[in-house]
Design a protein around this motif. Structure first.
Motif, PDB file in Angstrom:
ATOM      1  N   ARG A   1       0.826  -1.215   0.000  1.00 45.53           N
ATOM      2  CA  ARG A   1       0.000   0.000   0.000  1.00 45.53           C
ATOM      3  C   ARG A   1       0.855   1.258   0.000  1.00 45.53           C
ATOM      4  O   ARG A   1       0.333   2.354  -0.013  1.00 45.53           O
ATOM      5  CB  ARG A   1      -0.895  -0.007   1.228  1.00 45.53           C
ATOM      6  CG  ARG A   1      -1.857  -1.183   1.201  1.00 45.53           C
ATOM      7  CD  ARG A   1      -3.207  -0.725   1.485  1.00 45.53           C
ATOM      8  NE  ARG A   1      -4.175  -1.772   1.247  1.00 45.53           N
ATOM      9  CZ  ARG A   1      -5.311  -1.826   1.873  1.00 45.53           C
ATOM     10  NH1 ARG A   1      -5.608  -0.945   2.776  1.00 45.53           N
ATOM     11  NH2 ARG A   1      -6.160  -2.774   1.571  1.00 45.53           N
ATOM     12  N   ASP A   2       2.156   1.075   0.039  1.00 47.24           N
ATOM     13  CA  ASP A   2       3.055   2.224   0.087  1.00 47.24           C
ATOM     14  C   ASP A   2       4.219   1.976  -0.875  1.00 47.24           C
ATOM     15  O   ASP A   2       5.097   1.164  -0.593  1.00 47.24           O
ATOM     16  CB  ASP A   2       3.582   2.408   1.512  1.00 47.24           C
ATOM     17  CG  ASP A   2       4.405   3.669   1.673  1.00 47.24           C
ATOM     18  OD1 ASP A   2       4.804   4.283   0.663  1.00 47.24           O
ATOM     19  OD2 ASP A   2       4.659   4.042   2.832  1.00 47.24           O
ATOM     20  N   PRO A   3       4.238   2.639  -2.022  1.00 47.86           N
ATOM     21  CA  PRO A   3       5.283   2.395  -3.009  1.00 47.86           C
ATOM     22  C   PRO A   3       6.687   2.726  -2.526  1.00 47.86           C
ATOM     23  O   PRO A   3       7.664   2.336  -3.137  1.00 47.86           O
ATOM     24  CB  PRO A   3       4.884   3.261  -4.201  1.00 47.86           C
ATOM     25  CG  PRO A   3       3.910   4.241  -3.678  1.00 47.86           C
ATOM     26  CD  PRO A   3       3.274   3.636  -2.461  1.00 47.86           C
ATOM     27  N   ARG A   4       6.803   3.399  -1.394  1.00 44.49           N
ATOM     28  CA  ARG A   4       8.138   3.655  -0.844  1.00 44.49           C
ATOM     29  C   ARG A   4       8.812   2.370  -0.381  1.00 44.49           C
ATOM     30  O   ARG A   4      10.013   2.346  -0.167  1.00 44.49           O
ATOM     31  CB  ARG A   4       8.057   4.651   0.325  1.00 44.49           C
ATOM     32  CG  ARG A   4       7.645   6.035  -0.132  1.00 44.49           C
ATOM     33  CD  ARG A   4       7.492   6.957   1.044  1.00 44.49           C
ATOM     34  NE  ARG A   4       6.383   6.475   1.883  1.00 44.49           N
ATOM     35  CZ  ARG A   4       6.078   6.985   3.071  1.00 44.49           C
ATOM     36  NH1 ARG A   4       6.777   7.979   3.566  1.00 44.49           N
ATOM     37  NH2 ARG A   4       5.067   6.511   3.751  1.00 44.49           N
ATOM     38  N   TRP A   5       8.032   1.290  -0.246  1.00 43.73           N
ATOM     39  CA  TRP A   5       8.598  -0.012   0.123  1.00 43.73           C
ATOM     40  C   TRP A   5       9.665  -0.405  -0.891  1.00 43.73           C
ATOM     41  O   TRP A   5      10.668  -1.004  -0.550  1.00 43.73           O
ATOM     42  CB  TRP A   5       7.487  -1.047   0.222  1.00 43.73           C
ATOM     43  CG  TRP A   5       7.915  -2.442   0.494  1.00 43.73           C
ATOM     44  CD1 TRP A   5       8.926  -2.853   1.321  1.00 43.73           C
ATOM     45  CD2 TRP A   5       7.364  -3.645  -0.043  1.00 43.73           C
ATOM     46  NE1 TRP A   5       9.028  -4.227   1.330  1.00 43.73           N
ATOM     47  CE2 TRP A   5       8.068  -4.733   0.493  1.00 43.73           C
ATOM     48  CE3 TRP A   5       6.330  -3.893  -0.927  1.00 43.73           C
ATOM     49  CZ2 TRP A   5       7.778  -6.053   0.177  1.00 43.73           C
ATOM     50  CZ3 TRP A   5       6.027  -5.206  -1.229  1.00 43.73           C
ATOM     51  CH2 TRP A   5       6.751  -6.268  -0.677  1.00 43.73           C
ATOM     52  N   GLY A   6       9.455  -0.073  -2.134  1.00 41.55           N
ATOM     53  CA  GLY A   6      10.448  -0.347  -3.155  1.00 41.55           C
ATOM     54  C   GLY A   6      10.339  -1.716  -3.794  1.00 41.55           C
ATOM     55  O   GLY A   6      11.011  -2.002  -4.771  1.00 41.55           O
ATOM     56  N   ARG A   7       9.526  -2.588  -3.225  1.00 45.18           N
ATOM     57  CA  ARG A   7       9.356  -3.922  -3.804  1.00 45.18           C
ATOM     58  C   ARG A   7       7.885  -4.220  -4.066  1.00 45.18           C
ATOM     59  O   ARG A   7       7.437  -5.341  -3.973  1.00 45.18           O
ATOM     60  CB  ARG A   7       9.956  -4.963  -2.865  1.00 45.18           C
ATOM     61  CG  ARG A   7      11.454  -4.773  -2.700  1.00 45.18           C
ATOM     62  CD  ARG A   7      12.063  -5.889  -1.944  1.00 45.18           C
ATOM     63  NE  ARG A   7      12.058  -7.078  -2.778  1.00 45.18           N
ATOM     64  CZ  ARG A   7      13.116  -7.850  -2.963  1.00 45.18           C
ATOM     65  NH1 ARG A   7      14.245  -7.561  -2.387  1.00 45.18           N
ATOM     66  NH2 ARG A   7      13.023  -8.915  -3.709  1.00 45.18           N
ATOM     67  N   CYS A   8       7.150  -3.176  -4.411  1.00 41.34           N
ATOM     68  CA  CYS A   8       5.715  -3.346  -4.659  1.00 41.34           C
ATOM     69  C   CYS A   8       5.441  -4.297  -5.812  1.00 41.34           C
ATOM     70  O   CYS A   8       4.375  -4.887  -5.888  1.00 41.34           O
ATOM     71  CB  CYS A   8       5.057  -1.996  -4.927  1.00 41.34           C
ATOM     72  SG  CYS A   8       4.728  -1.095  -3.407  1.00 41.34           S
ATOM     73  N   TYR A   9       6.399  -4.471  -6.708  1.00 44.19           N
ATOM     74  CA  TYR A   9       6.206  -5.400  -7.819  1.00 44.19           C
ATOM     75  C   TYR A   9       6.061  -6.838  -7.326  1.00 44.19           C
ATOM     76  O   TYR A   9       5.597  -7.706  -8.061  1.00 44.19           O
ATOM     77  CB  TYR A   9       7.361  -5.307  -8.820  1.00 44.19           C
ATOM     78  CG  TYR A   9       8.713  -5.608  -8.219  1.00 44.19           C
ATOM     79  CD1 TYR A   9       9.189  -6.910  -8.171  1.00 44.19           C
ATOM     80  CD2 TYR A   9       9.505  -4.593  -7.696  1.00 44.19           C
ATOM     81  CE1 TYR A   9      10.424  -7.196  -7.594  1.00 44.19           C
ATOM     82  CE2 TYR A   9      10.733  -4.873  -7.137  1.00 44.19           C
ATOM     83  CZ  TYR A   9      11.184  -6.171  -7.097  1.00 44.19           C
ATOM     84  OH  TYR A   9      12.406  -6.459  -6.529  1.00 44.19           O
ATOM     85  N   GLU A  10       6.463  -7.125  -6.080  1.00 41.61           N
ATOM     86  CA  GLU A  10       6.305  -8.461  -5.519  1.00 41.61           C
ATOM     87  C   GLU A  10       4.901  -8.700  -4.969  1.00 41.61           C
ATOM     88  O   GLU A  10       4.554  -9.815  -4.627  1.00 41.61           O
ATOM     89  CB  GLU A  10       7.336  -8.711  -4.419  1.00 41.61           C
ATOM     90  CG  GLU A  10       8.730  -8.845  -4.961  1.00 41.61           C
ATOM     91  CD  GLU A  10       9.729  -9.268  -3.917  1.00 41.61           C
ATOM     92  OE1 GLU A  10       9.390  -9.310  -2.721  1.00 41.61           O
ATOM     93  OE2 GLU A  10      10.863  -9.561  -4.297  1.00 41.61           O
ATOM     94  N   SER A  11       4.107  -7.660  -4.889  1.00 39.19           N
ATOM     95  CA  SER A  11       2.736  -7.773  -4.415  1.00 39.19           C
ATOM     96  C   SER A  11       1.815  -7.927  -5.621  1.00 39.19           C
ATOM     97  O   SER A  11       2.017  -7.305  -6.657  1.00 39.19           O
ATOM     98  CB  SER A  11       2.361  -6.508  -3.644  1.00 39.19           C
ATOM     99  OG  SER A  11       1.010  -6.515  -3.280  1.00 39.19           O
ATOM    100  N   TYR A  12       0.789  -8.756  -5.496  1.00 35.94           N
ATOM    101  CA  TYR A  12      -0.167  -8.910  -6.590  1.00 35.94           C
ATOM    102  C   TYR A  12      -1.019  -7.665  -6.776  1.00 35.94           C
ATOM    103  O   TYR A  12      -1.482  -7.390  -7.868  1.00 35.94           O
ATOM    104  CB  TYR A  12      -1.075 -10.118  -6.340  1.00 35.94           C
ATOM    105  CG  TYR A  12      -0.370 -11.435  -6.493  1.00 35.94           C
ATOM    106  CD1 TYR A  12      -0.054 -11.946  -7.739  1.00 35.94           C
ATOM    107  CD2 TYR A  12      -0.010 -12.178  -5.380  1.00 35.94           C
ATOM    108  CE1 TYR A  12       0.598 -13.158  -7.887  1.00 35.94           C
ATOM    109  CE2 TYR A  12       0.642 -13.400  -5.514  1.00 35.94           C
ATOM    110  CZ  TYR A  12       0.943 -13.876  -6.770  1.00 35.94           C
ATOM    111  OH  TYR A  12       1.585 -15.074  -6.901  1.00 35.94           O
ATOM    112  N   SER A  13      -1.229  -6.929  -5.689  1.00 34.87           N
ATOM    113  CA  SER A  13      -2.081  -5.746  -5.761  1.00 34.87           C
ATOM    114  C   SER A  13      -2.044  -5.011  -4.429  1.00 34.87           C
ATOM    115  O   SER A  13      -1.604  -5.558  -3.418  1.00 34.87           O
ATOM    116  CB  SER A  13      -3.526  -6.172  -6.053  1.00 34.87           C
ATOM    117  OG  SER A  13      -4.408  -5.075  -6.034  1.00 34.87           O
ATOM    118  N   GLU A  14      -2.547  -3.784  -4.431  1.00 37.37           N
ATOM    119  CA  GLU A  14      -2.747  -3.092  -3.166  1.00 37.37           C
ATOM    120  C   GLU A  14      -4.118  -3.430  -2.592  1.00 37.37           C
ATOM    121  O   GLU A  14      -4.440  -3.062  -1.470  1.00 37.37           O
ATOM    122  CB  GLU A  14      -2.602  -1.590  -3.335  1.00 37.37           C
ATOM    123  CG  GLU A  14      -3.677  -0.942  -4.180  1.00 37.37           C
ATOM    124  CD  GLU A  14      -3.511   0.558  -4.289  1.00 37.37           C
ATOM    125  OE1 GLU A  14      -2.558   1.117  -3.730  1.00 37.37           O
ATOM    126  OE2 GLU A  14      -4.350   1.170  -4.962  1.00 37.37           O
TER     127      GLU A  14
END
Length: 109
Positions: free
Chosen positions: A63-76
């Motif tokens: 839910r926070d693109p600052r994580w830097g690994r949002c591509y590993e999540s299927y979705s928010e």
């Protein structure tokens, strides 16, 4: 020793292995059957090389693109991520009928 393969996007350490898109791309398809089939294909390739388990999937809700690994999540959206958990039975393959229920299995058909 526990030996496993980082097969989040397929068995990517093996020459000519099937590589699948990042989870964010798969989540965009909204197709749980597709991710289940990808899981089964990954399990088949991993099992063929002798590994009993994989370090997959990543079931994160970014839910926070600052994580830097949002591509590993299927979705928010947690509902989409829940739909994509169909990759788990794909990765587990056919569980032997008399097996212990507390042991995860990897293997295809």
């Amino acid at each position: 020793m526990i030996y496993g393969i980082d097969a989040v996007h397929g068995h990517n350490n093996i020459y000519k292995a099937t590589i699948s898109p990042h989870n964010v791309g798969l989540g965009a398809t909204r197709d749980p059957d597709l991710v289940k089939r990808i899981g089964a294909a990954t399990a088949l390739e991993v099992r063929a090389t002798g590994s009993p388990c994989v370090f997959s999937p990543c079931i994160a809700v970014c839910r926070d693109p600052r994580w830097g690994r949002c591509y590993e999540s299927y979705s928010e959206d947690p509902k989409v991520v829940e739909m994509m958990t169909e990759i788990i039975p794909g990765l587990q393959g056919d569980v032997p009928p008399d097996s212990r229920k507390d042991v995860p299995y990897v293997g295809g058909k």
